[in-house]
Motif scaffolding. Structure first.
Motif, PDB file in Angstrom:
ATOM      1  N   ASP A  72      39.907  40.807  43.077  1.00 51.31           N
ATOM      2  CA  ASP A  72      40.987  41.080  42.119  1.00 51.31           C
ATOM      3  C   ASP A  72      40.521  41.107  40.672  1.00 51.31           C
ATOM      4  N   LEU A  73      39.356  41.691  40.435  1.00 48.24           N
ATOM      5  CA  LEU A  73      38.843  41.775  39.063  1.00 48.24           C
ATOM      6  C   LEU A  73      39.874  42.397  38.123  1.00 48.24           C
ATOM      7  N   ALA A  74      40.436  43.525  38.525  1.00 44.16           N
ATOM      8  CA  ALA A  74      41.355  44.237  37.625  1.00 44.16           C
ATOM      9  C   ALA A  74      42.545  43.357  37.258  1.00 44.16           C
ATOM     10  N   GLU A  75      43.097  42.669  38.243  1.00 42.84           N
ATOM     11  CA  GLU A  75      44.264  41.843  37.950  1.00 42.84           C
ATOM     12  C   GLU A  75      43.900  40.655  37.047  1.00 42.84           C
ATOM     13  N   LEU A  76      42.729  40.074  37.297  1.00 45.03           N
ATOM     14  CA  LEU A  76      42.314  38.929  36.465  1.00 45.03           C
ATOM     15  C   LEU A  76      42.036  39.338  35.022  1.00 45.03           C
ATOM     16  N   GLN A  77      41.763  40.640  34.817  1.00 51.46           N
ATOM     17  CA  GLN A  77      41.551  41.131  33.452  1.00 51.46           C
ATOM     18  C   GLN A  77      42.868  41.424  32.745  1.00 51.46           C
ATOM     19  N   GLY A  78      43.978  41.385  33.507  1.00 52.64           N
ATOM     20  CA  GLY A  78      45.276  41.724  32.929  1.00 52.64           C
ATOM     21  C   GLY A  78      45.830  40.615  32.060  1.00 52.64           C
ATOM     22  N   ASP A  79      46.902  40.928  31.347  1.00 47.19           N
ATOM     23  CA  ASP A  79      47.451  39.988  30.374  1.00 47.19           C
ATOM     24  C   ASP A  79      47.957  38.695  31.008  1.00 47.19           C
TER      25      ASP A  79
END
Lengths: 294, 294, 294, 294, 294, 294
Positions: free
Chosen positions: B182-189
């Protein structure tokens, strides 16, 4: 579904769910450990506390039979334990195999408080803080030392003096997920029959600190439990639980027998490859007949 | 000296050394562990059994002060603990720092018996076999999850759902010697203020088995003890014992103050570099004066 | 069983096995290929000859829906295709995703005879020997260029000029198991919405030779067939056959919905983690109710 | 030049360029492939369709002469094919060389549809889906098996049973850009004269799927065409087209002769190194004289 | 302290610090080098200009004694020079050691102006631009060639012809932080007693340009000065200054003697390991006695 | 030819070759270096002694023009210097470029005698032994610091304090074949316009020893001479001699102009790709017309 709807749904479910455990649980107090548990020779491990009662001790006879079987045939008999395999070692004695019972060790990088604590425990327990020294005093014939030591970025387990001491106890070999010193000496005749499989060799002395003795460790992507069967050679090392050994011996022996038959057939150059490997129904029948007492 | 001479010497020394312990020592029987030790929330560790009594608990006020100091100044204040440093992480939130108290976890590669044992213990202890779930239920504000998970050839700790649960407990961040999904989600706000430092990111689910909770682990070449101070950022992560924190805060703060002064001097372009960094005796005197209350 | 016994057994089985094919089989002559097969725009592939008839063409509507779903949810819906995943790319546009239909290319290292043959074919077929030029002339909207190019020790696919041409055809992005040049330009605003995932970036021009266009390739340990669905982002890239897409969309959408619900529950801090993820029977019931039209 | 000027220039050139092909070209329909092309034993390749007619078949006599020449002398005779070289292999038989004609294979990572298609083709063609089995049925004396199999992150080609079958057909050796199993057995005496050069050895069985047989492949950064000359040893492997072989034999033989002369001179310790290697004009003259019949 | 306070402090200190050197110093003009300095056989090095006067020349007798001592014992005698160690080499003659005096060479990647300059100097100096040729003309018996050549991404030093020339001068071996060609030939009997330790072997000819001869270089993380003592084997290579040699010989010899004693004790299986290694006070006393003349 | 014939030939050629230089040459004595050569600010280098007279100093105007041109266009204008390129750096300021004149430094791993010698020279020369301090005192506006420091296994050049000092001299950036500390600070606003390209970042202080200042070095596989033009960005760094700069500027500017024209054409979607890139004869003619003054 829109986010607001979710919220509504969540709000409404409160009442009916009183049986659910709350976010902030309270936990019962932990049992306290007895004073001298830290000086147990076999480090306490919750995992082994569960498993040990049902794990048989591998016998020398079993190990002797294992030595006659190739790594790949044993692998083929291991089912879900097949993937419990490590490779990337350099063998001090190319072509010699490491077969025995795992005596495991786990090491951590040194720092002052860790070193101090390890020394305290060693003193209380009357063992040597250097785990290679413990192996040279405590290992049993047929053991294989298996050391988790940081892999390629880890450190040395020991040198030839400790290897001499360990070998003198009847240990069959050593598997190190880390390094060793004294490569040249370990390649000498004095260490015949005592292969050391390590990730690297380095001139330096040891520094990492032994923190668990005969407790679960990992070697690369394989888990090793104390008492596991170890079968290693230049290609890599298999680790599996002792309760699987009898089944593995039977299956691997049968594989060997059938493959010997297939090999003979191949060398005869009579049939095409695919009818021999695996055996076609007709050849299988012949093979089965050949195995019956006549 | 010839080998034969050594032998002679060895033979003759037998009598006078009866006090030496023999090759085949007999060891006293081990203390037995209490029945429910395996369900202790904080896994039993001989090392921590020695060290824990003298380790203070890091306070939030200390952590807040730590956040104002750069990694390198803290490093400079750590003496023999300087080398207890790990790097090679990707930060899900570049530029954000991970500061807090280590809550450690150790994982091993899965195999059927290990999974079975972990499930047995989890059931007895009424915790979730998935250690990320335990963190989401047991972690305290200011904790940093520190997971030993096989490094670059290891496996994933968790994904965004577990990260949500863990963050909701006030955890400051996560350091994984292994991977995350979940890299993308962990980079989210949604994950602002919750950096995850991992060796890699992979789409797969988790598979390695948690075997020790809040016991000593290593992250690369650094040892991490539960309760250690953790200071991490893109460059790497320092781990050190809580008893060093006050001293480190004082020393790092003084370094910061002096370097601020040196920086100003450099930007003035009045003196040559080597007289400013480090301060020449004359400039040192000026600096010391400038710090006195006037 | 002794080796001699095997031999005996083998000798005796000759007669009864006349139906077995012989070691030296004779093979029927091969069919000959038509003269102009080598100029087919879609390179001939035996594998695709079998599979193509049953592979639907992915629609734009499907791709649009796919864009709303995270990589991990799609992964969870792929069954045996989950492992068909590649990672280790640098994305020229961090955070942007590559979603579309695979247009594949396979390249080989250059050598004089190979270059000569590729030029001969290109001339006969009236296409450009440079496969990036072919993509800039032949690609369709929604395509993703997928190039097998030697991985980390391979070579560059193209630079910004070709990227401009390819983007102008409506291509959604590029996945290169190899390199690209013009990193800085590809990071510029002109290439918004056109991510390039490559193993490395290098200033040099291209040199490897395109030998198959829209035929099966591999990207690391994933096989990509022309027309496959491609879902890529910073973490890695999934490839799967178009016939799975509808099922994957349905399953991933349901996962998303349930996880949104779980996320809300987690943020409420009412229940413990393990009762939410996965949902306990009671919460599952509430969730199911919440989804029914009211 | 400002951007607006470019635009003006572009707008005005429209009329005079009607002969240019348009952005949206229409392509002629592709020729269709005959029904049974997919069961051709030698996979169809556009590149080989061009090159095959002019490629001679290497003779055994040529191969025998090649065996007398060192790798480096052959390298020196290869002109633009020098760089078509691969290294990084482990040789199962250190010091033994692999010399022969390339029989190539290309493999892709497995996925359900690919496996199904390969099985369909194999059934139709009456060959074994396992390409190692095909080699054990179809290879000719003097062939060298050259397998593209994913390199260091790829998979195993075969084990000792297949190696036995392949060796029994007179194959000279195997070069695998991937792995092999049964290292220990391949090192045994039964495989003398049959070196296997692989990137790694692993206990596991095979899994990647053969998709092209005797079509162009690459081994690291070298392209290998079916029928290429292969010269491999511990240091690495050269691949070059058969039409170069006569020239290479002549040049390498002359190099060998001259270097033998130079070596003798060096051992005499009469002249300084640079006058011997390369030969000074005076020594060159002597050398030329020595070669004339007297 | 606030930033503004720092500024105030800085402004006020101007007057009292007139003795400080200014930001823009003026430097005295450099001494000019004599015309023919660039053709000095031993490249000019400021570091060696300081150190050379106090560095003795290692004698053959010292080297002969060194050959009797294992690497690890020498390592133990080197104090602060222990870390001056390099590893990661492949030895062309496994088990053979490289012991001697360092003759160093430094190479740089080729580019037209560098090649031209190296040729100009070589012509003026009447030496061969190829540094391996210089070694074959200038090396002395007991020298070890030590070449800094870019490590794993570097280039080849030489091939077997140059090795023949260098060996013919009595050189003991070669250590290359880079590659070599002619692996097979160097493994042949003609090169017995002449081990080459290189990072890799490659078929290609040489290309990097020699720029310093007998000046300081580094081999991995070890610095090598011309005239250093070199002790290398499969495990790695130690480099240390000649002035340490006598002390190292004495200490390593004593270590060897004691370890021989310890080894005998271990094989006797009389005492437990930790009392032998290191020797307990009682055994130490016995050992000391055994060494006295009787 | 048989070996004996070679011997005969060799024996007979003795007389006629008296002009050849002998195996044991005698070399003329070396010129001695002047006393204070070791304190020259620009380290003595034989290579630079040859090249310096013909190397112009790059002007600020040239550098300003260079900044307008992309890396790839400059690459295309460099002929035989194209390969003089290094990559694998992390840029502290992604997207910012490093352009200027090379000020080079070479470092070696520390050991006591080397440190002592460097200190002796520094004291005699009145410079700081720390080369980063020298850069902060001696660098000129437009310089780029280029440090050879052991690559990935090397060490740190400096931290933010030295970077402040170096930046304050007008230096354009830093290229390190090694590491840096203070990553977070270098990413801060204070270092805008001062990119540091390093192989890694590490918290530790510096340790390698500066041994040559403004003498030839290598960065990976590129040679850098003092005064070289440096053009670096995230993709990699080009180094080339100043005498090539005018030609490179002209060629790269023309490339840029033509590519701007091609880009416009591509975006028009009027012609097929291959007629635009490269320009077809008809479009080339239009382009040439468009460039003439009207």
């Amino acid at each position: 579904m829109k986010r607001s709807q979710v919220l509504v749904a969540v709000i409404f479910l409160g009442l009916s769910l009183t049986a659910q455990k709350q976010f902030d649980q309270t936990f019962p107090p932990d049992v306290s450990a007895p004073d001298r548990l830290r000086t147990k020779r076999t480090s306490y491990s919750a995992i082994m506390d569960v498993l040990r009662p049902t794990r048989p001790r591998v016998t020398q006879a079993q190990l002797d039979q294992l030595k006659t079987l190739p790594l790949e045939s044993i692998f083929g008999a291991l089912g879900d334990y097949r993937l419990n395999y490590a490779r990337g070692f350099t063998n001090t004695r190319p072509g010699e195999r490491v077969i025995g019972r795992a005596l495991t060790m786990r090491f951590l990088p040194p720092r002052p408080d860790l070193v101090r604590a390890a020394e305290t425990v060693a003193k209380e327990a009357d063992w040597d803080r250097r785990y290679y020294a413990r192996a040279a005093e405590e290992a049993q014939p047929g053991d294989v030392i298996v050391a988790e030591l940081g892999g390629a970025e880890g450190h040395n387990l020991f040198g030839a003096m400790a290897a001499t001491g360990i070998k003198s106890r009847g240990v069959s070999g050593v598997v190190i997920d880390g390094g060793s010193r004294d490569l040249a000496e370990l390649q000498g005749d004095a260490f015949k029959g005592f292969p050391v499989l390590a990730k690297f060799f380095h001139v330096t002395t040891t520094s990492w600190v032994g923190v668990e003795f005969n407790a679960p460790v990992h070697i690369g992507t394989a888990t090793v439990l104390p008492g596991d069967v170890v079968v290693g050679e230049d290609e890599g090392v298999l680790f599996f639980p002792p309760e699987m050994l009898d089944r593995a011996l039977t299956a691997a022996t049968e594989t060997e027998r059938r493959e010997a038959y297939e090999r003979e057939l191949l060398l005869q150059k009579k049939y095409r490859f695919r009818d021999i490997y695996p055996l076609s129904p007709a050849l299988r029948e012949e093979y089965d007949k050949s195995r019956k007492p006549r």
